[in-house]
Structures are given as structure tokens and as C-alpha cells.
Design a protein around this motif. Structure first.
Motif, PDB file in Angstrom:
ATOM      1  N   LEU A 104       3.269   0.363   0.727  1.00 32.44           N
ATOM      2  CA  LEU A 104       2.661   1.679   0.925  1.00 32.44           C
ATOM      3  C   LEU A 104       1.475   1.465   1.859  1.00 32.44           C
ATOM      4  CD1 LEU A 104       2.356   4.669   0.418  1.00 32.44           C
ATOM      5  CD2 LEU A 104       1.237   4.138  -1.766  1.00 32.44           C
ATOM      6  N   TYR A 110       3.055   9.994   0.766  1.00 30.45           N
ATOM      7  CA  TYR A 110       3.936   9.588  -0.319  1.00 30.45           C
ATOM      8  C   TYR A 110       4.032  10.704  -1.358  1.00 30.45           C
ATOM      9  CZ  TYR A 110      -0.346   8.740  -2.964  1.00 30.45           C
ATOM     10  OH  TYR A 110      -1.543   8.890  -3.608  1.00 30.45           O
ATOM     11  N   VAL A 136       8.120   7.448   0.533  1.00 32.09           N
ATOM     12  CA  VAL A 136       7.244   7.573   1.691  1.00 32.09           C
ATOM     13  C   VAL A 136       7.969   8.409   2.745  1.00 32.09           C
ATOM     14  CG1 VAL A 136       6.102   6.333   3.575  1.00 32.09           C
ATOM     15  CG2 VAL A 136       6.023   5.422   1.257  1.00 32.09           C
TER      16      VAL A 136
END
Length: 155
Positions: A104, A110, A136
């Protein structure tokens, strides 16, 4: 929340067994989010907090969130997806399996997506196994994939 799915009691849960329950709103991962998590956990590994070194040495070129940051977001985003009624308590009971298939990255957007996989009767409620993915935007792999257990206890 505008897209919240309303679940009313045990019958409401049984009605959506095996179904996708929806997704939370998109959130943007900021550098400040990463640093606050590092401060809370004491994990200041450079790949999370050192922007300059990440630019030079990381394959991702920007700081990435801790894997545990992404799994910790499940509990908070859960109630963006579901409005649960008819229970005295909704308890996060734990995790069976957690994986972090992708990073991430700072600046990424997200969200949490949930599916209700199983229900088990309890003396005063039900235990739900939910498949939780932190997705994502624009990426094919989730950054976190977890089997999450919640207990829905009647009043």
C-alpha cells in the motif's frame, strides 16, 4: 453512509450469506497516516518513514504502509459498509488468515470490500466469517486479504 447495506438481525445476515456486501468509500493513504501508525507501533523501518531513502533504494520509490496498517483499517471501515441493527453487540472476534499480496503505497487510494462467507450459530447470536480485502484503485491485487470473524450478539 450513502451506500451502507442495512442488516437487520440474524435473519438479515442469513439473507446475505455468500454475497458481496459492498465496499467502503475510497481513502487516500497519506505520509502522515504512515507516520502516525509508526508512532503507535514503534515500527520506524525506513521503507515506511524515510521518503528520501525510499526514492533512492525502494522498488516502490515512495513509503509504503505497514502491513498491519492495512489489516487494522478493516475494523474502522467495516461500519462504512454495514449498518447492523437488532444486535446488542457486534464484536471483532479475530482473524483466521491474513496475507499482504501487494504494498500500500503513499498516495494510493484504497477501500475495504467485504463478502459474508459463513455463519455459525452461537447460544446468543451468530459468528460470521467475512472475506475482507483492502483494494487499491487501479491495482489487480489487494494489499490485504483476510478472513475476519465477527460475533453478532443479540440483546
Amino acid at each position: 453512509m450513502p451506500n451502507q447495506k442495512i442488516i437487520e438481525g440474524v435473519d438479515g445476515l442469513k439473507a446475505v450469506l455468500g454475497q458481496e456486501l459492498g465496499a467502503s468509500e475510497w481513502k487516500e493513504l497519506t505520509y502522515e497516516d504512515i507516520v502516525r501508525f509508526a508512532e503507535a507501533t514503534g515500527d520506524f523501518q525506513w521503507i515506511h518513514v524515510d521518503k528520501e531513502r525510499c526514492e533512492r533504494e525502494s522498488p516502490f520509490k515512495v513509503p509504503i504502509a505497514h502491513g498491519y496498517f492495512s489489516v487494522s483499517r478493516i475494523a474502522g471501515l467495516f461500519f462504512e459498509i454495514l449498518d447492523v441493527k437488532g444486535f446488542g453487540l457486534v464484536l471483532n472476534y479475530g482473524l483466521n488468515k491474513v496475507r499482504f499480496p501487494a504494498p500500500l503505497k503513499m498516495g494510493a487510494r484504497y477501500r475495504l470490500a467485504l463478502k459474508l462467507a459463513e455463519l455459525k450459530d452461537l447460544p446468543k447470536g451468530v459468528e460470521a466469517l467475512l472475506l475482507a480485502n483492502i483494494e487499491v484503485e487501479g491495482e489487480s491485487k489487494p494489499v490485504c486479504s483476510a478472513e475476519v470473524l465477527y460475533r453478532f450478539m443479540q440483546q
